[in-house]
Scaffold this active site. Structure first.
Site, short mmCIF file in Angstrom:
data_model
loop_
_atom_site.label_atom_id
_atom_site.label_comp_id
_atom_site.label_asym_id
_atom_site.label_seq_id
_atom_site.Cartn_x
_atom_site.Cartn_y
_atom_site.Cartn_z
N ARG A 147 0.84 -1.19 0.00
CA ARG A 147 0.00 0.00 0.00
C ARG A 147 0.88 1.25 0.00
O ARG A 147 2.09 1.18 0.21
CB ARG A 147 -0.92 0.00 1.23
N LYS B 64 1.58 1.92 7.25
CA LYS B 64 1.93 1.13 8.42
C LYS B 64 2.91 1.86 9.33
O LYS B 64 3.60 2.79 8.92
CB LYS B 64 2.54 -0.22 8.00
N TYR C 290 -1.06 4.40 10.60
CA TYR C 290 -1.43 3.42 11.61
C TYR C 290 -0.24 3.23 12.54
O TYR C 290 0.90 3.11 12.07
CB TYR C 290 -1.81 2.08 10.98
N HIS D 33 -0.76 1.47 16.15
CA HIS D 33 -1.01 0.27 16.96
C HIS D 33 0.03 0.13 18.07
O HIS D 33 0.65 -0.91 18.24
CB HIS D 33 -1.03 -0.98 16.07
N GLU E 172 -5.87 4.64 13.65
CA GLU E 172 -6.83 3.75 14.31
C GLU E 172 -7.53 4.36 15.50
O GLU E 172 -8.52 3.81 15.99
CB GLU E 172 -6.16 2.43 14.70
N LEU F 52 -11.94 -5.65 19.11
CA LEU F 52 -11.27 -4.35 19.09
C LEU F 52 -11.51 -3.59 20.38
O LEU F 52 -12.66 -3.42 20.80
CB LEU F 52 -11.79 -3.50 17.92
N ALA G 148 -7.19 -9.43 15.10
CA ALA G 148 -6.82 -8.52 16.20
C ALA G 148 -5.32 -8.51 16.47
O ALA G 148 -4.88 -7.88 17.44
CB ALA G 148 -7.58 -8.91 17.47
N ASP H 98 -2.92 -6.93 15.25
CA ASP H 98 -2.32 -5.59 15.31
C ASP H 98 -2.36 -5.02 16.72
O ASP H 98 -1.52 -4.19 17.09
CB ASP H 98 -3.07 -4.63 14.38
N ALA I 228 -0.06 -9.36 10.29
CA ALA I 228 -0.38 -8.08 10.92
C ALA I 228 -0.77 -6.98 9.93
O ALA I 228 -1.18 -5.90 10.35
CB ALA I 228 0.79 -7.62 11.77
N ASN I 229 -0.63 -7.24 8.65
CA ASN I 229 -1.06 -6.25 7.65
C ASN I 229 -1.82 -6.94 6.53
O ASN I 229 -1.46 -6.88 5.36
CB ASN I 229 0.13 -5.45 7.10
#
Length: 377
Positions: free
Chosen positions: A15, A74, A93, A95, A117, A239, A267, A269, A298-299
């Site tokens: 991405r 990320k 993001y 996390h 997030e 979440l 979940a 992340d 994780a992605n």
């Protein structure tokens, strides 16, 4: 403002932080955008498209990271920590609740970190998490179907079954965006689906929509055990905004599950909702514990980068424009962005992150910095 878009370097992360459309919106307002060479190729966006929108293509990550505002997808990985600095505004993001090394790096550098997030609208929605949750939820079922195949270590169960043979039993832990999207695909594939959540209204919503095509149960230790022990595929869709996910499946529970069952823990992340969860990559996505296949990438949305990049950018563009126009004071004028603030000048500004590590957090309500004057540069 000078805005940088570095190329993502996390394993199989294709991405990119912004699209040419957002670049055009920024450059028309007089901002300068530096895009690292080939940053968009994984999402089938060529450098020429960025140039056509007004961006400058730079050869190195260092040049992109030297900007005032850096837009990523990320969280920074260890190889990027040295780019962090006090006068940097990072929007991506993060996390942090499951990543102490990154948290410490952000605090040590004094970087202002705004996490996609935890950006939160007045009605409680998490607008920048929703698009990737939609992607990850739909992918979770597709991935689970693949790893249920015997050749991938699974039980050898077809999701929809065939006439005379029962379909797969799919259990979804959580009825939020991830869970409802996972359930949608599972129902569409013909599986037997059970969704568990503590929120009765969410369960009622799904029950009304699917009219008996799936089962709903209130989530508690007893109902989780009953459901999980009979499952072929379990999708973890829990979440806690900004915080660490609770363990709903313990190591001891695995021995009671069906051998070859698959767990897809979306979940991950936020630390995962399964005790045996550990982050994996698209290169090495699974591992086995006590006969149970674990998929904990994780992605996940990085596997469908073009869809994910445009879906994410549809939601982030407005916030990027506000940050570019106003800088840090945008956090004072936009309450949703203020909730996104996780680190500021060496301090944790999100209560959920601080709680995860037993550290103090600065300022008022979770993820807010209420001192507007201190946010002005």
């Amino acid at each position: 403002m000078l805005i940088g878009v570095p190329k993502e370097i996390k394993d199989n992360e294709n991405r990119v932080g912004i699209t040419p459309g957002t670049v055009k919106a920024l450059t028309r307002r007089g901002h300068q955008v530096l895009v690292q060479k080939s940053a968009g190729e994984g999402s089938a966006i060529l450098d020429a498209e960025y140039q056509g929108a007004g961006a400058q293509i730079v050869a190195t990550a260092e040049e992109a990271w030297s900007s005032q505002l850096v837009i990523k997808v990320k969280e920074p990985v260890a190889a990027e920590y040295h780019y962090l600095r006090q006068d940097l505004l990072l929007f991506t993001y993060l996390h942090l609740a499951s990543d102490r090394p990154l948290t410490e790096a952000l605090l040590a550098s004094g970087t202002t970190g705004i996490a996609y997030e935890t950006v939160q609208a007045e009605d409680g929605r998490l607008p920048l998490l929703i698009p990737m949750s939609e992607v990850a939820g739909r992918m979770a079922t597709q991935v689970g179907a693949v790893y249920l195949q015997k050749s991938h270590g699974g039980r050898g169960v077809l999701m929809g079954g065939v006439p005379g043979v029962a379909p797969a039993n799919v259990v979804v832990l959580g009825a939020g965006i991830v869970g409802s999207n996972a359930a949608r695909i599972a129902v569409g594939m013909g599986a037997q689906v059970t969704v568990l959540d503590v929120n009765h209204e969410r369960l009622k919503y799904l029950d009304d929509i699917y009219r008996g095509q799936l089962q709903t149960r209130i989530s508690n230790s007893h109902s989780i055990e009953e459901s999980v022990y009979q499952a072929d595929l379990v999708i973890g869709a829990v979440l806690i905004p900004g915080g660490r996910a609770p363990w709903l499946i313990t190591r001891d529970m695995l021995q009671h599950m069906r051998s070859g069952a698959v767990i897809v823990d979306v979940a991950v992340d936020q630390g995962g909702c399964v005790e045996t969860t550990r982050p994996t990559t698209h290169s090495h996505p699974t591992y086995e514990v006590d006969g149970i296949v674990h998929y904990c990438v994780a992605n996940m949305p990085g596997a469908v980068p073009r869809t994910s990049t445009f879906a994410l950018n549809n939601q982030t563009e407005g916030y990027v424009l506000r940050l570019a126009e106003q800088g840090l004071p945008a956090l004072h004028t936009d309450p949703a962005l203020r909730y996104g603030l996780n680190t500021y000048r060496g301090r944790i500004t999100c209560a959920a992150v601080a709680d995860a590590f037993g550290l103090p957090h600065y300022s008022g309500p979770s993820c807010q910095d209420t001192d507007a004057a201190s946010l002005r540069k």
